[in-house]
Design a protein around this motif. Structure first.
Motif, PDB file in Angstrom:
ATOM      1  N   VAL A   1      92.435  16.772 -89.344  1.00 26.17           N
ATOM      2  CA  VAL A   1      91.321  15.926 -88.899  1.00 26.17           C
ATOM      3  C   VAL A   1      91.836  14.590 -88.373  1.00 26.17           C
ATOM      4  CG1 VAL A   1      89.249  14.692 -89.639  1.00 26.17           C
ATOM      5  CG2 VAL A   1      89.664  17.030 -90.434  1.00 26.17           C
ATOM      6  N   VAL A   2      92.754  13.971 -89.118  1.00 25.74           N
ATOM      7  CA  VAL A   2      93.304  12.680 -88.683  1.00 25.74           C
ATOM      8  C   VAL A   2      94.074  12.847 -87.375  1.00 25.74           C
ATOM      9  CG1 VAL A   2      94.930  10.848 -89.262  1.00 25.74           C
ATOM     10  CG2 VAL A   2      93.402  11.733 -91.017  1.00 25.74           C
ATOM     11  N   GLY A   3      94.862  13.895 -87.268  1.00 31.83           N
ATOM     12  CA  GLY A   3      95.587  14.140 -86.026  1.00 31.83           C
ATOM     13  C   GLY A   3      94.645  14.367 -84.856  1.00 31.83           C
ATOM     14  N   ALA A   4      93.555  15.089 -85.103  1.00 31.77           N
ATOM     15  CA  ALA A   4      92.596  15.370 -84.036  1.00 31.77           C
ATOM     16  C   ALA A   4      91.919  14.095 -83.538  1.00 31.77           C
ATOM     17  CB  ALA A   4      91.548  16.365 -84.525  1.00 31.77           C
ATOM     18  N   VAL A   5      91.548  13.192 -84.458  1.00 30.98           N
ATOM     19  CA  VAL A   5      90.876  11.969 -84.006  1.00 30.98           C
ATOM     20  C   VAL A   5      91.839  11.073 -83.224  1.00 30.98           C
ATOM     21  CG1 VAL A   5      89.188  12.023 -85.869  1.00 30.98           C
ATOM     22  CG2 VAL A   5      91.268  10.696 -86.164  1.00 30.98           C
ATOM     23  N   MET A   6      93.120  11.125 -83.552  1.00 29.57           N
ATOM     24  CA  MET A   6      94.094  10.360 -82.771  1.00 29.57           C
ATOM     25  C   MET A   6      94.186  10.892 -81.347  1.00 29.57           C
ATOM     26  SD  MET A   6      95.271   7.853 -84.472  1.00 29.57           S
ATOM     27  CE  MET A   6      95.347   7.238 -86.152  1.00 29.57           C
ATOM     28  N   ILE A   7      94.136  12.204 -81.198  1.00 29.10           N
ATOM     29  CA  ILE A   7      94.185  12.803 -79.860  1.00 29.10           C
ATOM     30  C   ILE A   7      92.883  12.528 -79.110  1.00 29.10           C
ATOM     31  CG2 ILE A   7      94.321  14.991 -78.614  1.00 29.10           C
ATOM     32  CD1 ILE A   7      96.184  15.999 -80.806  1.00 29.10           C
ATOM     33  N   VAL A   8      91.746  12.592 -79.803  1.00 28.72           N
ATOM     34  CA  VAL A   8      90.461  12.259 -79.181  1.00 28.72           C
ATOM     35  C   VAL A   8      90.472  10.819 -78.680  1.00 28.72           C
ATOM     36  CG1 VAL A   8      88.007  11.871 -79.644  1.00 28.72           C
ATOM     37  CG2 VAL A   8      89.110  13.967 -80.441  1.00 28.72           C
ATOM     38  N   SER A   9      91.019   9.917 -79.494  1.00 25.53           N
ATOM     39  CA  SER A   9      91.092   8.512 -79.096  1.00 25.53           C
ATOM     40  C   SER A   9      91.937   8.342 -77.835  1.00 25.53           C
ATOM     41  CB  SER A   9      91.672   7.668 -80.242  1.00 25.53           C
ATOM     42  OG  SER A   9      91.761   6.314 -79.884  1.00 25.53           O
ATOM     43  N   ALA A  10      93.070   9.034 -77.780  1.00 23.24           N
ATOM     44  CA  ALA A  10      93.925   8.954 -76.601  1.00 23.24           C
ATOM     45  C   ALA A  10      93.229   9.529 -75.371  1.00 23.24           C
ATOM     46  CB  ALA A  10      95.242   9.681 -76.861  1.00 23.24           C
ATOM     47  N   ALA A  11      92.502  10.636 -75.549  1.00 19.30           N
ATOM     48  CA  ALA A  11      91.793  11.243 -74.430  1.00 19.30           C
ATOM     49  C   ALA A  11      90.720  10.306 -73.880  1.00 19.30           C
ATOM     50  CB  ALA A  11      91.177  12.574 -74.864  1.00 19.30           C
ATOM     51  N   CYS A  12      89.965   9.669 -74.770  1.00 18.05           N
ATOM     52  CA  CYS A  12      88.947   8.705 -74.322  1.00 18.05           C
ATOM     53  C   CYS A  12      89.589   7.520 -73.611  1.00 18.05           C
ATOM     54  CB  CYS A  12      88.127   8.220 -75.517  1.00 18.05           C
ATOM     55  SG  CYS A  12      87.042   9.459 -76.254  1.00 18.05           S
ATOM     56  N   SER A  13      90.701   7.048 -74.145  1.00 19.44           N
ATOM     57  CA  SER A  13      91.405   5.936 -73.499  1.00 19.44           C
ATOM     58  C   SER A  13      91.929   6.342 -72.126  1.00 19.44           C
ATOM     59  CB  SER A  13      92.562   5.466 -74.389  1.00 19.44           C
ATOM     60  OG  SER A  13      92.093   5.002 -75.630  1.00 19.44           O
ATOM     61  N   GLY A  14      92.455   7.565 -72.029  1.00 18.86           N
ATOM     62  CA  GLY A  14      92.952   8.043 -70.747  1.00 18.86           C
ATOM     63  C   GLY A  14      91.852   8.149 -69.711  1.00 18.86           C
ATOM     64  N   LEU A  15      90.690   8.681 -70.113  1.00 23.99           N
ATOM     65  CA  LEU A  15      89.559   8.764 -69.189  1.00 23.99           C
ATOM     66  C   LEU A  15      89.126   7.379 -68.736  1.00 23.99           C
ATOM     67  CD1 LEU A  15      87.289  10.325 -67.778  1.00 23.99           C
ATOM     68  CD2 LEU A  15      85.991  10.237 -69.927  1.00 23.99           C
ATOM     69  N   ALA A  16      89.064   6.444 -69.682  1.00 19.77           N
ATOM     70  CA  ALA A  16      88.700   5.065 -69.332  1.00 19.77           C
ATOM     71  C   ALA A  16      89.723   4.458 -68.387  1.00 19.77           C
ATOM     72  CB  ALA A  16      88.585   4.221 -70.600  1.00 19.77           C
ATOM     73  N   GLY A  17      91.004   4.777 -68.598  1.00 18.60           N
ATOM     74  CA  GLY A  17      92.045   4.248 -67.724  1.00 18.60           C
ATOM     75  C   GLY A  17      91.926   4.764 -66.306  1.00 18.60           C
TER      76      GLY A  17
END
Length: 342
Positions: free
Chosen positions: A230-246
């Motif tokens: 779960v913790v690993g998944a939320v870290m990847i979700v956070s990166a994906a959202c940041s990438g989309l925003a970028g």
């Protein structure tokens, strides 16, 4: 006739106690209403539909980053790399997009969709590295994401070397700077990401696991939840959202350059915390983040309307964040006292 013995204890609690239990949710909303009333009184141009559109557009990039960060903070973790991941992803997109000979930056020209795919894979790879470090090696998320912040900034600096890249795939350019009638596409995308984030947290097993991990990690493990996953998944979700925003941010700003998203780290964290999501995990959600985004958007926009000194504006934003942190910690103490009392 006496009340039934099965009457919920909460209904017998005094009103002040029930309100204090909702302090984390009520304080941001009250702050938002107060700011709207204040700036509406001070500036006649503030309370208009056109300015509301400006506020929504100004907070759109922050909103996308804040969705992923909400997931992380709900798990009682932190991600300090969101701004650098956004910056690195935007620069990857511009670096690999097909450019003409007049552009003064050396790159590997690729068709737009392929460049977007490479940029997306890049941000997911950064998120996967963060997840591996936190869950498998055991590095605290604060330290791990601080290291990833430097890595993301290093990737961005290595690719552009102080120059500016301008080319963006047509589809990303439309989403970042185009409009769907009177509504900017970037506002629509941010709203869609917020809605999707809320639905996942509220109606899926993954969302329930996030609250369980943040609320009581040991109890979640005993319940059979794979906490590391779960913790690993939320870290990847956070990166994906940041990438989309970028990627959308590069189109919105019209260029990709070093340190372009640096301010979004504090803004995203502030939106989540000011909105009332607990820094201790397990309490809050996307609804709180939306309120926090509006508080920051109204505050920044309103200070511009009253011609506030730019240096004083930074101080005021810091004080608002400090107040939100105090309320956050105080609300957690009240919650712990109520638990121990029952």
């Amino acid at each position: 006739m006496s009340a039934p013995l099965t009457e919920p204890t909460r209904l017998r609690e005094p009103l002040w106690r029930r309100l204090s239990g909702q302090l984390r949710n009520l304080a941001p909303f009250a702050t938002l209403l107060a700011l709207v009333a204040l700036f509406s009184a001070l500036s006649p141009s503030f309370a208009t539909m056109a300015n509301l559109g400006n506020i929504l557009q100004q907070v759109s990039i922050t909103a996308i980053i804040a969705v992923g960060l909400t997931y992380v903070i709900l798990c009682a973790e932190i991600d300090l790399s969101v701004a650098s991941v956004a910056n690195a992803t935007g620069i990857l997109l511009a670096f690999f997009t097909l450019q003409d000979a007049s552009v003064n930056i050396a790159n590997l020209p690729l068709p737009g969709p392929l460049a977007a795919l490479i940029a997306l894979l890049g941000c997911l790879a950064l998120g996967a590295i963060t997840a591996f470090g936190v869950t498998r090696i055991g590095i605290p998320s604060f330290i791990m994401t601080l290291a990833m912040l430097q890595i993301g900034n290093g990737i961005a600096a290595l690719l552009v070397r102080g120059q500016i890249a301008y080319n963006v795939p047509e589809m990303i350019l439309t989403l970042g700077s185009g409009s769907l009638g009177p509504v900017p596409w970037i506002v629509a995308v941010a709203a869609l990401v917020l809605l999707l984030g809320h639905l996942v947290l509220t109606y899926t097993r993954f969302g329930r696991y996030i609250y369980m991990v943040g609320g009581n990690r040991e109890a979640a493990e005993h319940s059979g939840v794979n906490v590391k996953a779960v913790v690993g998944a939320v870290m990847i979700v956070s990166a994906a959202c940041s990438g989309l925003a970028g990627m959308l941010g590069v189109a919105y700003f019209g260029s990709a350059q070093q340190n372009q998203f640096d301010n979004y780290l504090l803004d995203a964290i502030a939106a989540v915390v000011v909105g009332g999501t607990s820094l201790f995990g397990g309490q809050g959600g996307i609804g709180n983040t939306i309120v926090g985004l509006l508080v920051l958007g109204v505050l920044n926009n309103g200070l511009d309307h009253v011609r506030m000194d730019s240096f004083l504006k930074i101080l005021i934003r810091g004080l608002v964040l400090l107040l939100a942190l105090v309320i956050n910690v105080y609300a957690q103490r009240l919650r712990n006292r109520q638990r121990s009392a029952t």
